[in-house]
Design a protein around this motif. Sequence first.
Motif, short mmCIF file in Angstrom:
data_model
loop_
_atom_site.label_atom_id
_atom_site.label_comp_id
_atom_site.label_asym_id
_atom_site.label_seq_id
_atom_site.Cartn_x
_atom_site.Cartn_y
_atom_site.Cartn_z
N GLY A 300 0.83 -1.20 0.00
CA GLY A 300 0.00 0.00 0.00
C GLY A 300 0.86 1.25 0.00
N LEU A 301 0.63 2.11 1.00
CA LEU A 301 1.36 3.38 1.05
C LEU A 301 2.86 3.17 1.19
CD1 LEU A 301 -1.06 5.41 3.38
CD2 LEU A 301 -0.80 5.61 0.89
N GLY A 302 3.27 2.10 1.86
CA GLY A 302 4.69 1.85 2.02
C GLY A 302 5.41 1.55 0.73
N GLY A 303 4.66 1.21 -0.32
CA GLY A 303 5.24 0.95 -1.63
C GLY A 303 5.47 2.20 -2.46
N HIS A 304 5.02 3.36 -1.98
CA HIS A 304 5.28 4.61 -2.69
C HIS A 304 6.77 4.87 -2.78
CE1 HIS A 304 1.09 6.67 -2.17
NE2 HIS A 304 1.01 5.48 -2.70
N TRP A 305 7.15 5.64 -3.76
CA TRP A 305 8.55 6.04 -3.93
C TRP A 305 8.81 7.37 -3.24
CZ3 TRP A 305 12.17 2.90 -5.99
CH2 TRP A 305 11.73 1.83 -6.78
N TRP A 306 9.98 7.48 -2.65
CA TRP A 306 10.51 8.76 -2.16
C TRP A 306 11.68 9.13 -3.06
CZ3 TRP A 306 10.70 10.73 3.46
CH2 TRP A 306 9.44 10.55 4.07
N LEU A 307 11.57 10.24 -3.75
CA LEU A 307 12.66 10.79 -4.56
C LEU A 307 13.16 12.04 -3.86
CD1 LEU A 307 14.43 11.11 -7.08
CD2 LEU A 307 12.45 12.18 -8.22
N LEU A 308 14.36 11.97 -3.31
CA LEU A 308 14.91 13.06 -2.50
C LEU A 308 16.16 13.61 -3.16
CD1 LEU A 308 14.76 14.70 0.17
CD2 LEU A 308 16.25 12.94 1.18
N HIS A 309 16.12 14.89 -3.51
CA HIS A 309 17.27 15.59 -4.10
C HIS A 309 17.95 16.47 -3.05
CE1 HIS A 309 16.24 14.73 -8.37
NE2 HIS A 309 15.00 14.75 -7.91
N GLY A 310 19.26 16.55 -3.13
CA GLY A 310 20.00 17.51 -2.34
C GLY A 310 20.51 18.63 -3.23
N ILE A 311 20.27 19.86 -2.83
CA ILE A 311 20.74 21.03 -3.57
C ILE A 311 21.70 21.78 -2.66
CG2 ILE A 311 20.11 23.21 -4.71
CD1 ILE A 311 17.50 20.47 -4.31
N ASP A 312 22.96 21.72 -2.99
CA ASP A 312 24.05 22.33 -2.21
C ASP A 312 24.30 21.58 -0.90
OD1 ASP A 312 26.08 24.26 -2.20
OD2 ASP A 312 24.99 25.52 -0.79
N ILE A 313 23.60 20.46 -0.67
CA ILE A 313 23.88 19.55 0.44
C ILE A 313 23.67 18.14 -0.06
CG2 ILE A 313 23.18 21.22 2.23
CD1 ILE A 313 20.61 19.56 2.57
N ASP A 314 24.19 17.16 0.66
CA ASP A 314 23.92 15.77 0.33
C ASP A 314 22.52 15.39 0.81
OD1 ASP A 314 26.43 15.33 -0.79
OD2 ASP A 314 27.30 14.81 1.16
N PRO A 315 21.78 14.55 0.05
CA PRO A 315 20.47 14.10 0.54
C PRO A 315 20.62 13.41 1.90
CG PRO A 315 20.79 13.49 -1.76
CD PRO A 315 22.12 13.98 -1.27
N PRO A 316 19.86 13.83 2.91
CA PRO A 316 20.04 13.29 4.27
C PRO A 316 19.32 11.97 4.52
CG PRO A 316 18.44 15.06 4.32
CD PRO A 316 18.93 14.96 2.90
#
Length: 334
Positions: A300-316
């Motif tokens: 269900g919701l846990g199967g969603h994707w998280w796409l996380l970009h870092g701008i001037d920092i590393d993705p945390p």
Amino acid sequence: MTDALYGDAGFFTRGAAGPAGHFRTSVHASPLFAGALHRLIGRIDAALRHPPRFDVVDVGAGGGELLAALRPLLADTLGPRARLTGVEVAPRPPGLDTSIGWRHDVPHGVVGLLVATEWLDNVPLDVVEADRDGRVRRVLVEPDTGAESLGGPADAAEAFWLARWWPVRSPGDRAEIGWPRDVAWADAVSAVRRGCALAVDYGHVRSERPPLGTLTGFRAGRQVPPVPDGGCDVTAHVAVDAVAVGTGSPYVLLRQRAALHALGVSAARPPLGQAGTDPAGYLRALSRAGAAAELTDAAGLGGHWWLLHGIDIDPPLTEVPTDPARPAHSSEPE
């Protein structure tokens, strides 16, 4: 699709119930989701060395539910440095706290976090289908009935995107041309000067594209045919790998289940012995575990994707090796 969702009589611009009355997202499911984002914001704030102003911009903010849930949390940790803004085509929701800004376009110069929860799936796109001779042609639809027919061929730009991201090989196979989502997300990410941009959505990667596509409709919590008459949500899953590469920014791509686990959301049940010593606390902990289970359910919701970009920092956030979906970290998928 554009008219059906965002026109004068579109799904997102008419009706008192609003989107929350038709489908359930992670934001609506539990305050644990906002709590996880609050912890992510803490990591971003530390990476930015606690700037004098920290923006939280919610693109596709709906009724402002996420920002309303974050506001008291951020008041305790960021205090007056926090500036919250909702971006939505619909008018400002009545009763939304006056400290939360509201606008129709993404502000530029964001320092902090830009987040889009189930927004990209509603960025309009075209659908194509291979005819009996294998030619890739547009799928046309009657707005009032949903009746479909095949039109002209995909143009050169669409054919280029399809060849790279979603090849259509067999008669009857369909694809959803995702370049409008790539452009929309790249534009949103470009508004972040320093910090992170996060898209949370249901989607797929090239190795798992569904041969018949994903276009569908939702009304009052039920899946319905995607008739583009403004009376239902018309949505399609996101080609998340294409979206990720289009920004040119470093990114992490992982499932919500792994992301929430990394941010302290656990579905572990409280010890049964607590029921005898602290019944009220046990019930509260049991309720939290149930909410966490819904948010992290891989089906269900846990199967969603998280796409996380870092701008001037590393993705945390980092790769979680035990997660069933292998995240991508490079600027080009394998």
